[in-house]
Design an enzyme around this catalytic site. Structure first.
Site, mmCIF file in Angstrom:
data_model
loop_
_atom_site.group_PDB
_atom_site.id
_atom_site.type_symbol
_atom_site.label_atom_id
_atom_site.label_comp_id
_atom_site.label_asym_id
_atom_site.label_seq_id
_atom_site.Cartn_x
_atom_site.Cartn_y
_atom_site.Cartn_z
ATOM 1 N N LYS A 9 -5.575 3.189 7.276
ATOM 2 C CA LYS A 9 -6.740 2.492 7.826
ATOM 3 C C LYS A 9 -6.465 0.996 7.949
ATOM 4 O O LYS A 9 -5.666 0.446 7.167
ATOM 5 C CB LYS A 9 -7.979 2.771 6.974
ATOM 6 N N ARG A 39 11.101 -3.082 8.227
ATOM 7 C CA ARG A 39 11.872 -4.198 8.770
ATOM 8 C C ARG A 39 12.583 -5.011 7.689
ATOM 9 O O ARG A 39 13.554 -5.698 7.963
ATOM 10 C CB ARG A 39 10.950 -5.126 9.562
ATOM 11 N N ILE A 42 0.826 -1.207 0.000
ATOM 12 C CA ILE A 42 0.000 0.000 0.000
ATOM 13 C C ILE A 42 0.858 1.254 0.000
ATOM 14 O O ILE A 42 0.513 2.260 -0.622
ATOM 15 C CB ILE A 42 -0.979 -0.011 1.206
ATOM 16 N N ASP A 45 -10.940 -5.955 6.430
ATOM 17 C CA ASP A 45 -9.921 -5.007 5.978
ATOM 18 C C ASP A 45 -10.428 -4.229 4.767
ATOM 19 O O ASP A 45 -10.365 -3.000 4.760
ATOM 20 C CB ASP A 45 -8.614 -5.731 5.674
#
Length: 315
Positions: A92, A39, A16, A170
């Site tokens: 979100k 990471r 995203i 989601d």
């Protein structure tokens, strides 16, 4: 506030971020991306570290942080950003629980910082015109169809089926963010059926029955197993006609006649450009925007929902 661009750090350089956030930031004259944390990988062109703490040590000039990591582990970084005096934008859903986002809102308020809990689908082209048209209408019935292929949109992303990952909620929360924005009346969950794959911890299909406070039915189907054409539509029957939003809110129809511009896919960058403009406006005004209503509806579904066993799911 200075007219200079806001110096921004981006945390979480996943799908995203690369497809939406980075193009929106690059196109905005109001932000200057000066660092990133992830990471697993680097971001070309700016210093990148494996943690937000390390990034802030290396690039102390960061004024604001955009947090794009999955919701479950996000709270620690969010709290760190605010503790370090940085304005904060949350992808979100804004967090794994309502309580932790409320805690962040309280922290931001005490520190005099901006906290922006974003709902990108509210910035789709048809949403604001839909809200304006519905403002003086009596709602008679609402139906939501939000069906997409998890293998296309979240390939191999096991976190979405882990606790806190929300599963089909989601994408489904995008629909709830639109409906809570456009309807002139509040609505409440009355029943839900949540289909959990036997090897997963979040649902892959959800059937929801809401009701407005005036008694009008609001139904929704969220499906993560759609193949072929994807469906993101909302139909609102009123005393003044039928409103339909398709393509995730991009296209608006009144009684079958298209009101917005040419059809375009929901993932175009316009929504995220609007989010960053809103974030800059909030920082300039010294305000926050933390609407938890869509997440509250999801929490209600997990509280009231009947659990239904579904076949195992594998990517």
């Amino acid at each position: 506030m200075s007219a200079d661009p806001i110096r921004l750090g981006l945390v979480g350089v996943g799908v995203i971020a690369r497809s939406q956030h980075l193009p929106a930031i690059a196109a905005s004259p109001r932000f200057d991306l000066i660092g990133a944390a992830d990471r697993k990988g680097d971001l070309d062109g700016v210093p990148t570290r494996t943690s937000l703490a390390d990034l802030l040590d290396v690039v102390p000039d960061i004024q604001a942080v955009s947090l794009c990591t999955p919701p479950a582990p996000r709270f620690t970084d969010a709290r760190l950003a605010l503790s370090a005096g940085r304005h904060l934008m949350l992808e979100k859903p804004p967090g794994a629980t309502l309580a932790e986002v409320r805690a962040l809102a309280e922290q931001a308020e005490k520190a005099g910082l901006t906290l922006f809990a974003t709902w990108h689908s509210r910035h789709a082209a048809g949403v604001e015109p839909a809200r304006a048209w519905l403002a003086d209408k009596t709602i008679r019935r609402v139906h939501i169809e939000w069906r997409e292929d998890v293998r296309v949109w979240h390939p191999g992303q096991d976190w979405i089926f882990a606790p806190g990952g929300l599963g089909v909620f989601d994408p489904g929360i995008n629909a709830l963010s639109i409906v809570t924005c456009i309807l002139p009346v509040a609505f409440l969950l009355r029943a839900a059926r949540l289909h959990f794959p036997e090897n997963r911890q979040t649902p892959i299909l959800a059937d929801l029955a809401f009701e407005t406070v005036d008694g009008a039915p609001v139904t929704a189907v969220f499906d993560f197993l759609q193949t072929g054409d994807q469906t993101w539509s909302i139909r609102v029957e009123t005393d003044g006609g039928v409103l339909t939003l398709t393509n995730g809110g991009a296209d608006l129809f009144i009684d079958g006649e298209q009101q917005s511009g040419p059809a375009h896919h929901v993932v175009l960058g316009g929504e995220y450009a609007a989010l960053y403009d809103r974030f800059a406006d909030l920082i300039a005004a010294g305000r926050s925007d933390v609407d938890l209503t869509p997440l509250s509806h999801v929490a209600d579904a997990f509280m009231l929902g009947e659990r239904v066993a579904a076949p195992a799911f594998h990517f």
